[in-house]
Design a protein around this motif. Structure first.
Motif, mmCIF file in Angstrom:
data_model
loop_
_atom_site.group_PDB
_atom_site.id
_atom_site.type_symbol
_atom_site.label_atom_id
_atom_site.label_comp_id
_atom_site.label_asym_id
_atom_site.label_seq_id
_atom_site.Cartn_x
_atom_site.Cartn_y
_atom_site.Cartn_z
ATOM 1 N N SER A 34 0.812 -1.215 0.000
ATOM 2 C CA SER A 34 0.000 0.000 0.000
ATOM 3 C C SER A 34 0.845 1.264 0.000
ATOM 4 O O SER A 34 0.306 2.360 -0.112
ATOM 5 C CB SER A 34 -0.942 0.016 1.210
ATOM 6 N N ILE A 37 0.319 3.681 -2.986
ATOM 7 C CA ILE A 37 -0.976 4.369 -2.910
ATOM 8 C C ILE A 37 -0.887 5.548 -1.945
ATOM 9 O O ILE A 37 -1.357 6.651 -2.246
ATOM 10 C CB ILE A 37 -2.075 3.390 -2.467
ATOM 11 N N ASP A 40 1.321 8.351 -3.408
ATOM 12 C CA ASP A 40 0.595 9.107 -4.426
ATOM 13 C C ASP A 40 -0.401 10.073 -3.787
ATOM 14 O O ASP A 40 -0.512 11.227 -4.200
ATOM 15 C CB ASP A 40 -0.123 8.143 -5.362
#
Length: 63
Positions: A34, A37, A40
């Motif tokens: 993760s 993610i 970002d």
């Protein structure tokens, strides 16, 4: 009588369920894979840093 039963359920099983949801959310947030993610999402405010929005207080620049 019903209040006593509901109180027993709320004190034990609902508390356990809420704790499990909390622990599950922690595991889900820190799960392997993760990181991209989250990286970002952390850069969203800086995506248009090289071309900022025009200053709306300068009326001459808007004409």
């Amino acid at each position: 009588m019903n209040y006593h039963i509901f109180r027993e359920i709320a004190d034990s099983w609902v508390l356990l369920a809420m704790f499990m949801v909390f622990v599950g959310a922690g595991f889900w947030a820190f799960r392997p894979g993760s990181r991209p993610i989250h990286d970002d999402a952390s850069t969203v405010p800086f995506r248009h840093e090289d071309a900022p929005a025009p200053d709306t207080t300068d009326l001459e620049a808007l004409k």
